[in-house]
Design a protein around this motif. Structure first.
Motif, PDB file in Angstrom:
ATOM      1  N   ARG A  54      36.165  44.516  47.870  1.00  0.00           N
ATOM      2  CA  ARG A  54      37.166  45.359  47.215  1.00  0.00           C
ATOM      3  C   ARG A  54      36.748  45.689  45.791  1.00  0.00           C
ATOM      4  O   ARG A  54      36.697  44.811  44.937  1.00  0.00           O
ATOM      5  CB  ARG A  54      38.503  44.638  47.200  1.00  0.00           C
ATOM      6  N   SER A  55      36.498  46.954  45.550  1.00  0.00           N
ATOM      7  CA  SER A  55      36.139  47.400  44.203  1.00  0.00           C
ATOM      8  C   SER A  55      37.415  47.618  43.385  1.00  0.00           C
ATOM      9  O   SER A  55      38.525  47.661  43.921  1.00  0.00           O
ATOM     10  CB  SER A  55      35.343  48.697  44.273  1.00  0.00           C
ATOM     11  N   ALA A  56      37.251  47.780  42.083  1.00  0.00           N
ATOM     12  CA  ALA A  56      38.398  48.023  41.207  1.00  0.00           C
ATOM     13  C   ALA A  56      39.134  49.304  41.600  1.00  0.00           C
ATOM     14  O   ALA A  56      40.356  49.386  41.474  1.00  0.00           O
ATOM     15  CB  ALA A  56      37.929  48.097  39.759  1.00  0.00           C
ATOM     16  N   MET A  58      39.772  50.288  44.461  1.00  0.00           N
ATOM     17  CA  MET A  58      40.497  50.091  45.723  1.00  0.00           C
ATOM     18  C   MET A  58      41.685  49.141  45.569  1.00  0.00           C
ATOM     19  O   MET A  58      42.195  48.634  46.557  1.00  0.00           O
ATOM     20  CB  MET A  58      39.538  49.533  46.773  1.00  0.00           C
ATOM     21  N   ARG A  59      42.157  48.900  44.371  1.00  0.00           N
ATOM     22  CA  ARG A  59      43.234  47.925  44.156  1.00  0.00           C
ATOM     23  C   ARG A  59      44.501  48.235  44.931  1.00  0.00           C
ATOM     24  O   ARG A  59      45.250  47.345  45.270  1.00  0.00           O
ATOM     25  CB  ARG A  59      43.551  47.793  42.664  1.00  0.00           C
ATOM     26  N   SER A  60      44.766  49.506  45.210  1.00  0.00           N
ATOM     27  CA  SER A  60      45.989  49.851  45.938  1.00  0.00           C
ATOM     28  C   SER A  60      45.719  50.114  47.423  1.00  0.00           C
ATOM     29  O   SER A  60      46.616  50.523  48.153  1.00  0.00           O
ATOM     30  CB  SER A  60      46.662  51.071  45.300  1.00  0.00           C
ATOM     31  N   TRP A  93      40.272  40.950  51.850  1.00  0.00           N
ATOM     32  CA  TRP A  93      39.476  41.543  50.787  1.00  0.00           C
ATOM     33  C   TRP A  93      38.563  40.466  50.243  1.00  0.00           C
ATOM     34  O   TRP A  93      38.965  39.305  50.122  1.00  0.00           O
ATOM     35  CB  TRP A  93      40.372  42.054  49.658  1.00  0.00           C
ATOM     36  N   PRO A  95      35.598  39.634  46.997  1.00  0.00           N
ATOM     37  CA  PRO A  95      35.220  40.131  45.678  1.00  0.00           C
ATOM     38  C   PRO A  95      34.116  41.175  45.808  1.00  0.00           C
ATOM     39  O   PRO A  95      33.305  41.123  46.730  1.00  0.00           O
ATOM     40  CB  PRO A  95      34.688  38.891  44.953  1.00  0.00           C
ATOM     41  N   ASP A 120      43.269  33.717  41.967  1.00  0.00           N
ATOM     42  CA  ASP A 120      44.254  34.706  41.516  1.00  0.00           C
ATOM     43  C   ASP A 120      44.978  35.387  42.678  1.00  0.00           C
ATOM     44  O   ASP A 120      45.868  36.197  42.471  1.00  0.00           O
ATOM     45  CB  ASP A 120      43.607  35.748  40.610  1.00  0.00           C
ATOM     46  N   ALA A 122      43.907  37.667  44.655  1.00  0.00           N
ATOM     47  CA  ALA A 122      43.534  39.068  44.849  1.00  0.00           C
ATOM     48  C   ALA A 122      42.619  39.276  46.044  1.00  0.00           C
ATOM     49  O   ALA A 122      42.463  40.392  46.523  1.00  0.00           O
ATOM     50  CB  ALA A 122      42.852  39.609  43.590  1.00  0.00           C
ATOM     51  N   CYS A 123      42.010  38.221  46.525  1.00  0.00           N
ATOM     52  CA  CYS A 123      41.122  38.312  47.675  1.00  0.00           C
ATOM     53  C   CYS A 123      41.047  36.927  48.307  1.00  0.00           C
ATOM     54  O   CYS A 123      41.764  36.015  47.911  1.00  0.00           O
ATOM     55  CB  CYS A 123      39.735  38.825  47.276  1.00  0.00           C
TER      56      CYS A 123
END
Length: 137
Positions: A54-56, A58-60, A93, A95, A120, A122-123
């Motif tokens: 997941r790249s920055a 693609m956060r949504s 996802w 990193p 965090d 996020a993934c």
């Protein structure tokens, strides 16, 4: 990275839908990469575990919108005979590293996984518990 299903198709003037050029390019690229690995065919009931970097940008994005194209690439490359044999799918996802999608294909009776989120949240990743071999005397 497979295209999102939201961006993979375009509407045709006379009705219907067609793949976008970006989706066609991804399918050709993925097919080449999967075939070049010369993976064995996995038959029977199948479980797929996907990790998408997941790249920055693609956060949504939704992780589940990537699964269909990745699964279809495995069928097209002959790694699985048909996606009707897939009895379980997990995706997460990962990193960002090199922008790839990763997949573990295995027979369902061999599957034993645990999800491990990043600190965090996020993934995260799916951890495979390999079968334990019995010691012989």
């Amino acid at each position: 990275m497979p295209p999102s299903l939201n961006n993979a198709y375009r509407n045709l003037r006379k009705g219907g839908r067609a793949l976008t050029d970006a989706a066609k390019d991804w399918k050709a690229h993925a097919l080449w990469h999967v075939k070049s690995q010369r993976l064995p065919v996995v038959s029977g009931s199948i479980v797929l575990i996907f990790g998408f970097e997941r790249s920055a940008a693609m956060r949504s994005a939704d992780v589940d919108n990537r699964i269909k194209f990745a699964t279809d690439a495995l069928v097209s490359a002959g790694v699985i005979p048909d996606d009707k044999h897939v009895v379980g799918v997990a995706a997460s996802w990962l990193p960002p590293a090199n922008g790839l999608a990763h997949c573990l294909v295995m027979r369902a009776h061999e599957a034993d996984f645990t999800f491990q989120p990043s600190p965090d949240g996020a993934c995260g990743g799916w951890l495979y518990s390999a079968p334990q071999l019995m010691e012989t005397a």
